[in-house]
Design a protein around this motif. Structure first.
Motif, PDB file in Angstrom:
ATOM      1  N   ASN A  50       0.805  -1.223   0.000  1.00  0.00           N
ATOM      2  CA  ASN A  50       0.000   0.000   0.000  1.00  0.00           C
ATOM      3  C   ASN A  50       0.837   1.272   0.000  1.00  0.00           C
ATOM      4  O   ASN A  50       0.298   2.374  -0.043  1.00  0.00           O
ATOM      5  N   ALA A  51       2.156   1.119   0.100  1.00  0.00           N
ATOM      6  CA  ALA A  51       3.031   2.298   0.136  1.00  0.00           C
ATOM      7  C   ALA A  51       3.197   2.884  -1.265  1.00  0.00           C
ATOM      8  O   ALA A  51       3.312   2.160  -2.257  1.00  0.00           O
ATOM      9  N   MET A  52       3.202   4.204  -1.313  1.00  0.00           N
ATOM     10  CA  MET A  52       3.502   4.876  -2.575  1.00  0.00           C
ATOM     11  C   MET A  52       5.008   4.810  -2.799  1.00  0.00           C
ATOM     12  O   MET A  52       5.793   5.214  -1.932  1.00  0.00           O
ATOM     13  N   VAL A  53       5.456   4.299  -3.929  1.00  0.00           N
ATOM     14  CA  VAL A  53       6.881   4.168  -4.243  1.00  0.00           C
ATOM     15  C   VAL A  53       7.200   5.052  -5.447  1.00  0.00           C
ATOM     16  O   VAL A  53       6.626   4.881  -6.522  1.00  0.00           O
ATOM     17  N   TRP A  54       8.111   6.008  -5.222  1.00  0.00           N
ATOM     18  CA  TRP A  54       8.501   6.927  -6.292  1.00  0.00           C
ATOM     19  C   TRP A  54       9.673   6.391  -7.117  1.00  0.00           C
ATOM     20  O   TRP A  54       9.974   6.885  -8.176  1.00  0.00           O
ATOM     21  N   GLY A  55      10.398   5.437  -6.547  1.00  0.00           N
ATOM     22  CA  GLY A  55      11.600   4.926  -7.185  1.00  0.00           C
ATOM     23  C   GLY A  55      12.706   4.799  -6.168  1.00  0.00           C
ATOM     24  O   GLY A  55      12.465   4.387  -5.024  1.00  0.00           O
ATOM     25  N   CYS A  56      13.917   5.152  -6.562  1.00  0.00           N
ATOM     26  CA  CYS A  56      15.076   5.093  -5.652  1.00  0.00           C
ATOM     27  C   CYS A  56      15.812   6.423  -5.635  1.00  0.00           C
ATOM     28  O   CYS A  56      15.885   7.121  -6.656  1.00  0.00           O
ATOM     29  N   MET A  57      16.343   6.732  -4.461  1.00  0.00           N
ATOM     30  CA  MET A  57      17.273   7.847  -4.364  1.00  0.00           C
ATOM     31  C   MET A  57      18.671   7.286  -4.592  1.00  0.00           C
ATOM     32  O   MET A  57      19.085   6.331  -3.932  1.00  0.00           O
ATOM     33  N   VAL A  58      19.375   7.874  -5.529  1.00  0.00           N
ATOM     34  CA  VAL A  58      20.771   7.510  -5.790  1.00  0.00           C
ATOM     35  C   VAL A  58      21.628   8.588  -5.145  1.00  0.00           C
ATOM     36  O   VAL A  58      21.485   9.774  -5.453  1.00  0.00           O
ATOM     37  N   GLN A  59      22.509   8.154  -4.271  1.00  0.00           N
ATOM     38  CA  GLN A  59      23.171   9.108  -3.394  1.00  0.00           C
ATOM     39  C   GLN A  59      24.683   8.909  -3.377  1.00  0.00           C
ATOM     40  O   GLN A  59      25.174   7.775  -3.441  1.00  0.00           O
ATOM     41  N   GLU A  60      25.374  10.019  -3.279  1.00  0.00           N
ATOM     42  CA  GLU A  60      26.829  10.002  -3.102  1.00  0.00           C
ATOM     43  C   GLU A  60      27.163   9.187  -1.856  1.00  0.00           C
ATOM     44  O   GLU A  60      26.524   9.326  -0.816  1.00  0.00           O
ATOM     45  N   MET A  61      28.146   8.326  -1.960  1.00  0.00           N
ATOM     46  CA  MET A  61      28.528   7.501  -0.811  1.00  0.00           C
ATOM     47  C   MET A  61      29.638   8.203  -0.027  1.00  0.00           C
ATOM     48  O   MET A  61      30.731   8.432  -0.536  1.00  0.00           O
ATOM     49  N   VAL A  62      29.294   8.581   1.211  1.00  0.00           N
ATOM     50  CA  VAL A  62      30.253   9.240   2.090  1.00  0.00           C
ATOM     51  C   VAL A  62      30.777   8.187   3.056  1.00  0.00           C
ATOM     52  O   VAL A  62      30.001   7.518   3.746  1.00  0.00           O
ATOM     53  N   THR A  63      32.071   8.011   3.113  1.00  0.00           N
ATOM     54  CA  THR A  63      32.663   6.950   3.942  1.00  0.00           C
ATOM     55  C   THR A  63      33.363   7.534   5.164  1.00  0.00           C
ATOM     56  O   THR A  63      33.742   8.709   5.184  1.00  0.00           O
TER      57      THR A  63
END
Length: 697
Positions: A567-580
């Motif tokens: 039932n959740a609205m899914v917009w897609g994925c957030m693609v994010q810079e990986m900070v280590t």
């Protein structure tokens, strides 16, 4: 205006009764028999005299002026009596009568009407549904308490009338005296706010005690408490908090916060000393009532038995007090006056056969040591012990020092006369060593609070409030209550938080394109306003190194979300810079119904709710409070670096807390929010807000 309550020149008891079993009789008798010097007017249309005093049919029939009216008539007559008082020009009224808002909707309406009438005539009201009040120094006992307290320098106010009578009875057996004693009842008008303001300026009061179950005006409470504490110690027992914090919450902060957390935060911020029990309330009160404030935290312990001395030392190490380190000259002096088998360091063990002279020598030496800020004397009954003579020595030495001296006489009949003498001479005496240490610690904690300046609220100039509000306004126009990660990031970025590069991808091909633009490796997260705990639904992938991994991760993450939360609205994925690197912490806010925005800080990531290693403050806060929040968590040493590790950037955490404080103060539309995790890099390298979410109203 409260002077008319505490120092009236005349009192009318409306509902005075001839029957000794009735409240109106008890109050009149208490006023007559305890030394009150003002004029007394019993009001009862059916009697000519009560307790030898002429009665009057109404307040308005009294020829002379009336300062205070004590109203005990049945509920349905109270409003008419209040109107009569108003016509007479009475300025203060104590409404003893019960049956108002504590009895439901009908009572609530009556109480509101009562207040409207009183306000129309300019009458201040204590109660209704209260025990009354006492000024022990003038003999004014305008209550139906069964006894009169001793005179003293402790003021006490309470929402519970029954608790008042129990405490009063207990205090008489302990020889504890009061300046003022007030039952607040329903707090329809006069509340703890009025009490704090008045009593902090009362020359007869050295310490203020309170029992509360809640406050009606949290922001005003903070303001009044801060002003009070900087003049007079304020010790409060807060009850009724275990259930009021239970509610549905949409954030980590909301689930961890609650009424108790808010009160605890406010007590710390304002310098109120919280007593967890009534016994502790008066343990603290004795320390303040009977001692000067110490100039530091260093305590010397003098004992005639090793066990109690060790117990006191252990209690000291667990507190904000410290075991004093005696100077060499003091140790030399002790060696000359004590037996060779004595303990010359701290605790100072005068050993079991110590008589009064040995106690006196040890106590004098300790108090004259510049590194000692106060002393705790412990005595156990042994064959040669002199409880009374030792008490006299302690009293004499205490009269010649400006340092606090607390005592614990352990035992029963053998030490009773000595303990009674100490109590009579207003020495703070306790039954157990731990209580004495807690009493001294309370003095230390208050002294630190009193020396603190007011919160220096930081206002950052590099924030963009209008941009953040525009994001919120747009979401509200769309009917949203939960803001997605993209909107949340825009808000915190507008307030100066550093955020990683981030792109919303609706398809796997968009995700690949975004990852290439950001640069590998990347992090991928489910984008949905309905999924709070992303890891619970397999909604996070870390360290995606190429196009194929990104494409696969996108399909897996979105499939997981749709399968587990259909039932959740899914917009897609957030693609994010990986900070280590760095440490994960959490910053958050929930809205407390009494005090407003309640800030939270703790170690972040997925374990925050399990560990509950968090601290709270009510916004807005200053730099000192931000630093206190960081130092309070148990895992603070990890942030500072263990076993050669470099410290995390503590200044960056402080900066983030102050920015969050400004954000939630500027934007009251925010109901709850989290920044989790805030990745804190090594010292000097700052922090990055990896993820955030907001709930708005």
């Amino acid at each position: 205006m409260l002077e008319k309550f505490f120092n009236p020149k005349s009192v009318a008891v409306v509902g005075a009764a001839r029957d000794p079993k009735k409240v109106g009789h008890s109050i009149l008798k208490n006023l007559r028999d305890n030394g009150y010097k003002g004029r007394l007017y019993p009001v009862n249309p059916k009697a000519k005299s009560i307790l030898g005093l002429k009665t009057y049919p109404s307040v308005s029939s009294i020829k002379e002026g009336v300062d205070l009216a004590v109203i005990t008539v049945p509920r349905n007559f109270v409003i008419d009596v209040m109107k009569d008082c108003g016509k007479k020009g009475v300025a203060a009224a104590i409404v003893i009568t019960a049956g108002f808002k504590e009895n439901g909707q009908e009572g609530l309406i009556l109480e509101q009407q009562l207040l409207e009438v009183a306000a129309g005539y300019g009458i201040r009201v204590l109660g209704p549904n209260c025990l009354g009040m006492i000024n022990a120094h003038t003999g004014l006992n305008a209550s139906f308490a069964p006894s009169m307290p001793h005179k003293g320098n402790i003021a006490f106010f309470s929402q519970s009338g029954a608790l008042c009578t129990a405490i009063l009875d207990w205090s008489l057996s302990r020889g504890i005296g009061f300046s003022k004693f007030v039952s607040l009842g329903n707090k329809s008008d006069i509340s703890e706010l009025d009490m704090m303001e008045y009593l902090s300026g009362d020359p007869a009061t050295k310490v203020i005690l309170g029992y509360i179950e809640g406050v009606s005006s949290g922001r005003e409470f903070i303001k009044k408490a801060w002003a009070t504490v900087h003049k007079t110690p304020l010790i409060i027992t807060k009850a009724g908090g275990t259930q009021s914090g239970a509610r549905a919450a949409s954030s980590h902060t909301g689930s961890l916060a609650g009424s108790e957390r808010a009160f605890e935060a406010v007590f710390k911020q304002t310098g109120i000393l919280r007593a967890d029990t009534i016994e502790e309330l008066f343990s603290f009160a004795l320390a303040f009532s009977r001692n000067p404030l110490p100039t530091g935290p260093n305590l010397a312990v003098i004992t005639n038995a090793g066990g109690p001395g060790i117990i006191a030392a252990d209690a000291c190490e667990r507190s904000q007090a410290r075991m004093a380190e005696l100077q060499a000259a003091t140790i030399t002096r002790l060696r000359k006056s004590l037996p060779p088998t004595a303990g010359f360091f701290n605790p100072i063990d005068v050993i079991g056969d110590a008589r009064a002279d040995r106690y006196a020598a040890a106590l004098e030496a300790a108090l004259e040591d510049p590194g000692v800020d106060g002393a705790l004397v412990l005595l156990t009954p042994q064959a040669t012990t002199e409880p009374e003579a030792t008490a006299k020595a302690i009293i004499d030495i205490r009269g010649r020092t400006e340092k606090p001296v607390l005592v614990s006489y352990l035992g029963g009949d053998m030490i009773k006369k000595g303990a009674d003498l100490l109590n009579k001479k207003q020495v703070a005496i306790y039954g157990y060593p731990e209580e004495g240490v807690k009493g001294f610690e309370a003095l230390v904690r208050y002294n630190k609070s009193k020396m603190k300046a007011g919160p220096n609220i930081v206002q950052f100039k590099d924030v963009n409030t209008s941009k953040a509000r525009a994001v919120i306004d747009k979401a509200r126009s769309e009917g949203k209550k939960e803001l997605g990660e993209k909107e949340a990031r825009e808000i915190i970025a507008a307030y100066g938080f550093r955020v990683p590069k981030n792109v919303l991808a609706a398809t796997s091909s968009e995700a690949v394109k975004a990852a290439r633009g950001i640069g590998y490796p990347v992090v991928m997260k489910i984008a949905s306003p309905h999924i709070l705990h992303k890891t619970d639904v397999g909604g996070v992938k870390v360290g995606m190194k190429n196009d194929k991994e990104v494409e696969s991760a996108f399909l897996e993450i979105t499939s997981n979300a749709k399968r587990l939360m259909p039932n959740a609205m899914v917009w897609g994925c957030m693609v994010q810079e990986m900070v280590t690197g760095g440490r994960e912490v959490i910053l958050g806010m929930s809205h407390d119904p009494s005090f407003g925005p309640l800030l939270m800080f703790g170690m972040g990531g997925i374990y925050v709710e399990a560990l509950k290693d968090v601290s709270f403050r009510v916004a807005p806060i200053g730099k000192e409070e931000a630093h206190e929040m960081i130092e309070e968590i148990k895992t603070y040493p990890i942030l500072k670096g263990l076993r050669g590790e470099k410290s995390s950037d503590i200044d960056a955490i402080e900066d983030s807390l102050l920015r969050l404080s400004q954000l939630v103060t500027d934007l009251p539309e925010v109901l709850e929010m989290d920044i989790n995790p805030l990745l804190v890099l090594q010292e000097g390298q700052g922090s990055v807000a990896i993820d955030a979410r907001f709930t708005i109203i």
